[in-house]
Design an enzyme around this catalytic site. Structure first.
Site, PDB file in Angstrom:
ATOM      1  N   SER A  12      29.094  17.415  18.301  1.00 49.47           N
ATOM      2  CA  SER A  12      28.421  18.714  18.210  1.00 49.47           C
ATOM      3  C   SER A  12      29.026  19.650  19.232  1.00 49.47           C
ATOM      4  O   SER A  12      29.622  19.218  20.214  1.00 49.47           O
ATOM      5  CB  SER A  12      26.931  18.548  18.514  1.00 49.47           C
ATOM      6  OG  SER A  12      26.771  18.182  19.879  1.00 49.47           O
ATOM      7  N   LYS A  13      28.864  20.960  18.984  1.00 49.16           N
ATOM      8  CA  LYS A  13      29.511  21.927  19.875  1.00 49.16           C
ATOM      9  C   LYS A  13      28.874  21.953  21.263  1.00 49.16           C
ATOM     10  O   LYS A  13      29.436  22.515  22.185  1.00 49.16           O
ATOM     11  CB  LYS A  13      29.550  23.313  19.243  1.00 49.16           C
ATOM     12  CG  LYS A  13      28.229  23.916  18.870  1.00 49.16           C
ATOM     13  CD  LYS A  13      28.473  25.225  18.134  1.00 49.16           C
ATOM     14  CE  LYS A  13      27.186  25.797  17.566  1.00 49.16           C
ATOM     15  NZ  LYS A  13      27.435  26.864  16.622  1.00 49.16           N
TER      16      LYS A  13
END
Length: 468
Positions: A245-246
């Site tokens: 995930s970012k």
């Protein structure tokens, strides 16, 4: 014919996970002489980001994943944006109503919230509305959705080509919304209708969609269509094993491009995330991947996306896979971005050749080789100290360098070694202060090579500045 597809949503940056899934769809289609389609799932209007579609398509092309049909290349099954296919979904939702596989539900958002609180999810209460009454309310314009009518009791069997057969109890499958009150479809309806109409034979997607697959299998049954083969790939993971995930990793393909990662290296690394070559090698071309591709060699373990491993692979490509000319060509945009220019193609090639063992991304080249292209370069504290220690020797060396006529690596090496011997010092006691004066750093390629590349005039000018 094998037909695969990816269906990204234009809700943000092009995602590394999209590229990973695209790669396996692309390889399976090419391995079988089939077709690879790109379809844009833009039905979530609340999360739609203008320009995101163009960036997704550009990222796929940058990675070398050419597609046979898509929104910008056309094809026989268009349009390829779901927002341009709304009448189709409405038609097929009506078809399900007629077949008794769907029903209209009129609850308000507030009522739904209350039902969720009490029951933990939608309880199917609108199933009990007589069809004539539901049609009349819809005709009067009362807001409503169309939901799937899951047959109960019963079971639904999902065959996944990688994971085997999973049987779901229909009591556990929700009556999901198929068509929203604004006339837009949900993922479930749009994806099944589009996959069928576009002739998709193999659905290769992330494992997070496995739980939705019984819904899709029921929809194929409801329409009387043959379901495609399903393959659910393991999700990319952060080093701590959580889903990538970012928040924890760089997930945007645009970031990798801007940082100077090579598309070939990123592509190669993503192949390794789910696949191993029969001979165990880690560096291979896209064509070699396609030739070797079989599902038996796809791993279901959660692959860890490790940025350091990718950097290592990118460095291998820079040093061992690409030609010197290719690397020189590819660093040019990064030099320009850093405000640097080069005096000739030959000079740039030689600079790249000298620096090649020392940079792992294209962006690092102008950072580490700045002193080869401008007089405006930083001087490290260590280099400054070394320079000050060696000033007396450099003052004596300067006239020798000035008088040197043959400015080649071999001649300069002979001069410096002779000078150090004459002064009774080690070569490093002369070379390191001179390196500091010429480059502002103590960590550079060979000094004789740098002297030769900079040329006599520029080298003397820098030495004069250091001695002033």
């Amino acid at each position: 014919m094998v037909v695969t597809r990816i269906a990204p949503s234009p809700t943000g940056d092009p995602h590394v996970g999209t590229a990973y899934i695209a790669l396996f769809n692309y390889a399976w289609a090419r391995r079988n002489g089939g077709r690879f389609i790109v379809r844009i799932e833009d039905t979530d209007r609340a999360r739609y980001v203008p320009g995101a579609e163009e960036r997704i398509l550009a990222a796929l092309k940058w990675l070398g994943l050419s597609y046979d049909e898509g929104p910008d290349v056309g094809g026989p099954h268009g349009p390829y944006r779901q927002s341009e296919r709304l009448p189709l979904y409405q038609k097929y939702a009506e078809e399900l109503l007629k077949r008794g596989w769907a029903y209209r539900a009129f609850e308000t958002p507030e009522e739904l919230e209350q039902i969720r609180k009490e029951k933990g999810g939608y309880d199917g209460r609108a199933r009990n509305i007589p069809p004539e009454e539901a049609e009349e309310r819809a005709r009067r314009g009362e807001p409503h959705v169309i939901r799937l009518k899951v047959p109960r009791p019963g079971t639904t069997e999902v065959k996944d080509e990688l994971r085997g057969v999973v049987v779901y109890d229909n009591q556990e499958i929700p009556d999901v919304v198929l068509l929203k009150s604004d006339g837009y479809p949900t993922y479930h309806l749009a994806n099944v209708v589009d996959d069928h109409l576009m002739g998709v034979t193999d659905v290769i997607r992330a494992e997070e969609w496995l739980v939705s697959t019984p819904i899709h299998v029921l929809l194929y049954r409801a329409f009387g269509w043959e379901a495609p083969r399903f393959y659910h790939m393991p999700l990319l993971r952060n080093p701590d094993k959580t889903k990538i995930s970012k928040r924890k990793s760089h997930t945007s393909l645009d970031w990798y491009k801007a940082e100077g990662f090579l598309p070939e290296a990123l592509r190669n690394y993503l192949c390794l995330m789910g696949f191993s070559m029969p001979d165990g090698r880690e560096i291979f071309t896209l064509e070699e991947f396609i030739q070797a591709f079989t599902w038996e060699r796809v791993s279901l373990g959660g692959p860890v996306f490790d940025l350091e491993k990718l950097r290592w692979m990118n460095g291998k490509y820079i040093r061992e896979v690409l030609s010197l000319e290719e690397v020189a060509e590819r660093v040019k945009p990064f030099l320009r971005e850093a405000g640097l220019s080069w005096e000739s193609e030959a000079y740039l090639r030689r600079a790249v050749e000298l620096m090649r063992p020392r940079f792992d991304t294209l962006k690092e080249f102008p950072e580490k080789a700045r002193y080869l292209f401008t007089e405006d370069y930083p001087v490290s504290e260590k280099a400054q100290r070394k320079l000050e220690e060696g000033l007396p020797l450099l003052k004596e060396l300067y006239p020798r360098l000035r008088a040197q006529e043959e400015w080649t690596e071999a001649a300069l090496e002979a001069l410096l070694r002779g000078f150090a011997a004459e002064k009774g010092v080690k070569l490093g006691q002369v070379a390191q202060p001179l390196r500091a004066a010429l480059t502002g750093s103590l960590e550079t390629p060979g000094l004789f090579e740098i002297l030769a590349l900079l040329g006599k005039e520029r080298a003397l000018r820098r030495l004069e500045r250091a001695l002033a």
